[in-house]
Design a protein around this motif. Structure first.
Motif, PDB file in Angstrom:
ATOM      1  N   ASP A  14       0.846  -1.199   0.000  1.00 44.18           N
ATOM      2  CA  ASP A  14       0.000   0.000   0.000  1.00 44.18           C
ATOM      3  C   ASP A  14       0.882   1.250   0.000  1.00 44.18           C
ATOM      4  N   LEU A  73      -0.826  -9.602  -2.060  1.00 45.80           N
ATOM      5  CA  LEU A  73      -2.240  -9.245  -2.226  1.00 45.80           C
ATOM      6  C   LEU A  73      -2.815  -9.886  -3.494  1.00 45.80           C
ATOM      7  N   HIS A  98      -3.275 -12.837   0.864  1.00 45.24           N
ATOM      8  CA  HIS A  98      -4.190 -11.792   1.331  1.00 45.24           C
ATOM      9  C   HIS A  98      -5.156 -11.482   0.197  1.00 45.24           C
ATOM     10  N   PHE A 100      -8.947  -9.969  -1.243  1.00 44.10           N
ATOM     11  CA  PHE A 100      -9.927  -8.951  -0.844  1.00 44.10           C
ATOM     12  C   PHE A 100     -11.003  -8.748  -1.894  1.00 44.10           C
ATOM     13  N   GLU A 142     -12.948  -4.733   1.522  1.00 46.31           N
ATOM     14  CA  GLU A 142     -12.559  -3.365   1.156  1.00 46.31           C
ATOM     15  C   GLU A 142     -13.720  -2.396   1.399  1.00 46.31           C
ATOM     16  N   ASN A 168      -9.677  -8.799   7.900  1.00 50.64           N
ATOM     17  CA  ASN A 168      -9.207  -7.420   7.973  1.00 50.64           C
ATOM     18  C   ASN A 168     -10.360  -6.455   7.681  1.00 50.64           C
ATOM     19  N   PRO A 170     -10.776  -2.863   6.602  1.00 53.77           N
ATOM     20  CA  PRO A 170     -10.124  -1.631   6.141  1.00 53.77           C
ATOM     21  C   PRO A 170     -11.039  -0.411   6.218  1.00 53.77           C
ATOM     22  N   THR A 172     -10.889   2.059   4.103  1.00 53.87           N
ATOM     23  CA  THR A 172     -10.227   2.291   2.820  1.00 53.87           C
ATOM     24  C   THR A 172     -10.090   3.762   2.448  1.00 53.87           C
ATOM     25  N   HIS A 205      -6.689   4.209   6.635  1.00 56.45           N
ATOM     26  CA  HIS A 205      -6.081   5.273   5.835  1.00 56.45           C
ATOM     27  C   HIS A 205      -6.253   6.609   6.555  1.00 56.45           C
TER      28      HIS A 205
HETATM   29  O1  KIV Z   1      -7.312   0.192   1.765  1.00 54.41           O
HETATM   30  C1  KIV Z   1      -7.713  -0.953   1.482  1.00 54.41           C
HETATM   31  O2  KIV Z   1      -8.903  -1.270   1.533  1.00 54.41           O
HETATM   32  C2  KIV Z   1      -6.708  -1.925   1.084  1.00 54.41           C
HETATM   33  C3  KIV Z   1      -7.154  -3.352   1.021  1.00 54.41           C
HETATM   34  C4  KIV Z   1      -6.734  -4.007  -0.228  1.00 54.41           C
HETATM   35  C5  KIV Z   1      -6.675  -4.075   2.243  1.00 54.41           C
HETATM   36  O3  KIV Z   1      -5.560  -1.587   0.888  1.00 54.41           O
END
Ligand code: KIV
Ligand code: ZN
Length: 510
Positions: A14, A73, A98, A100, A142, A168, A170, A172, A205
């Protein structure tokens, strides 16, 4: 008993997605080796199906790294997962897939064009497919924080049912607030019947500057893995900053009794290495790793700190690997003192690298009386930069002033051939850049130019950072020299070399 928090580092995936942060395979490996020293639990090394270069980078990291797990990923498709697995296989039982898929209505409607039932089916299929390859499967929903909660609970239940060991959540787009995120984690713990069979992870984020706060809130609510990046780099405003999260947990252990396996004394070295590899500057007031993070300028603070450190210092500089010793080197310093200083700063060079950097140190010491740690950083980082360079500055001179037409005369090596030119510009930097573009045949757009003094004093080295746009891609370059125009030329050439390395990486075949 204090609970453990797993640190999942996604600097190489990322983080690398942020504009200008692209790394070559070798650069990724160098960073991964530092992350191993930092003792992160998982290194997410890339997105193998995204490009040949990414595939190669993940494979190299998986083959070399011995401590942390290595993740790759993959979207929720068999082709993505198989590609990731091929790259990850060399890591053996430390390989993690991983996978998603987006779960919010807005993403499902506009990006995936899939119904909820289709997303549930794809989740089950993808996780089961990955689970056939390894037991170490992580699933991410996501845009989880903008997903309707009962549906998110169904998706996670499906993923865990199909064999995901880590789920997970996120944030995002960096939208959630700490209290809201805590409620989401609590909700999932209460409404996903099989949640006890998986580790809850979070991935925040920083669009609203809340990534660390949200991650800490999630840990309080039951998350046991946090995804983060060194210096907080990442898409848009970045990801949760590893160093801030880890130092918050350590410093406020009284209120948050959790431990990580991170060797915090490796934090500065990790931060500096990432900067050198990507050229992405750390803002001076950035928590933990910023230049001012431990500087007490105000007289009243200095006075307090000198009398009793804890008056204004909540963590020690030594705990993050910053030396308290302001020893200055000069031209009489020997190789032994030089090596000791580098070790102290967190650099482990082999003998050949040490020889080269020591040679550069001696020539700098002839020009500059006092060599500070920042000068040493610049010397080492220049040596550690990409080895195979298409463009090299051999020598240059510039005339400028209030009456002469600014003229740059440059000699460069371009693809092994020596080329020379002299060019007039509006100012010395303009003339220099025109000369470089003429000699290299490139046509980049200069988007950002920054010049700063590396250390104190009028004999300080100039530290130049540039950001260029070439064929729609952003690249950063960095140059240091006691002459600021030479520093500018080096930064420009560094960016062109980085672009050339990225282009090269796209061509690698497997
Ligand atoms: O920000 C996000 O949703 C991602 C996922 C792929 C984990 O980076
Ligand atoms: Zn992300």
């Amino acid at each position: 008993m204090t609970a453990s928090i797993q640190i999942f580092d996604t600097t190489l995936r990322d983080g690398e997605q942020s504009p200008g942060a692209s790394m070559t395979r070798e650069e990724k490996l160098r960073m991964a080796l530092q992350l191993e020293k930092l003792k992160v639990d998982v290194i997410e090394a890339g997105f193998p199906i995204a490009s040949v270069g990414d595939f190669e980078g993940v494979k190299l990291v998986a083959r070399t790294i011995k401590g942390p797990q290595v993740a790759g990923l993959a979207r929720a498709s068999a082709a993505d997962i198989d590609r990731a697995w091929t790259a990850l296989k060399p890591a053996g039982d430390r390989a993690r897939i991983h996978t998603f898929i987006a779960t919010s209505d807005i993403h499902m409607k506009h990006k995936l064009r899939m119904s909820r039932e289709e997303v549930l089916a794809a989740t089950a299929r993808a996780v089961a497919h990955a689970r056939n390859l390894t037991a170490n499967v992580e699933f991410s929903a996501e845009d989880a924080t903008r997903t309707e909660l009962p549906f998110l609970a169904r998706v996670l239940e499906t993923a865990i049912g199909a064999g995901a060991a880590v789920v997970n959540i996120p944030d995002t787009v960096g939208y959630t607030l700490p209290s809201e995120f805590q409620r989401i984690i609590h909700y999932l713990r209460e409404n996903v019947p099989n949640i006890h069979r998986a580790v809850i992870s979070v991935h925040c984020h920083n669009d609203l500057g809340l990534a660390v706060a949200n991650s800490l809130a999630a840990v309080e609510a039951g998350a046991r893995q946090v995804e983060c990046t060194v210096n907080g780099i990442g898409e848009r405003a970045g990801n949760c900053s590893l160093e801030e999260l880890v130092m918050a947990l350590r410093t406020r252990n009284d209120l948050m009794p959790f431990q990580t396996g991170i060797d915090t004394r490796q934090i500065m070295a990790s931060s500096k290495l990432l900067f050198s590899l990507t050229g992405m500057m750390v803002q001076p007031n950035k928590a933990v790793v910023g230049e001012n993070a431990f500087a007490h300028e105000a007289g009243i603070h200095q006075h307090g700190v000198l009398k009793e450190k804890s008056t204004y210092e909540i963590m020690t500089p030594e705990s993050v690997g910053l030396s308290s010793n302001n020893l200055v080197l000069g031209k009489h310093s020997g190789r032994h003192a030089f090596r000791e200083r580098l070790v102290h700063l967190g650099y482990a060079l082999d003998e050949a690298q040490l020889d080269k950097v020591f040679g550069r140190f001696k020539s700098l010491a002839d020009r500059k009386k006092k060599i500070y740690d920042e000068d040493l950083d610049a010397l080492v980082l220049e040596e550690l930069g990409p080895n195979k360079k298409r463009y090299k500055l051999i020598q240059m001179s510039v005339t400028s002033g209030s009456f002469a037409a600014p003229t740059a005369t440059l000699e460069m090596r371009v693809d092994g051939k020596v080329r020379k030119t002299a060019v007039i510009g509006v100012g010395p930097v303009d003339a220099t850049y025109k000369a470089v573009t003429q000699l290299t045949g490139s046509n980049p757009r200069l988007k950002h130019f920054m010049l700063a003094a590396l250390t104190r004093g009028t004999d300080a080295q100039g530290d130049c950072t540039v950001r260029l746009e070439i064929d729609g891609r952003m690249v950063v370059g960095h140059g240091v020299h006691s002459d600021i125009i030479v520093a500018s030329a080096k930064a420009f050439i560094d960016a062109l070399n980085r672009y050339a390395a990225i282009e090269e990486r796209m061509k690698v075949t497997y």
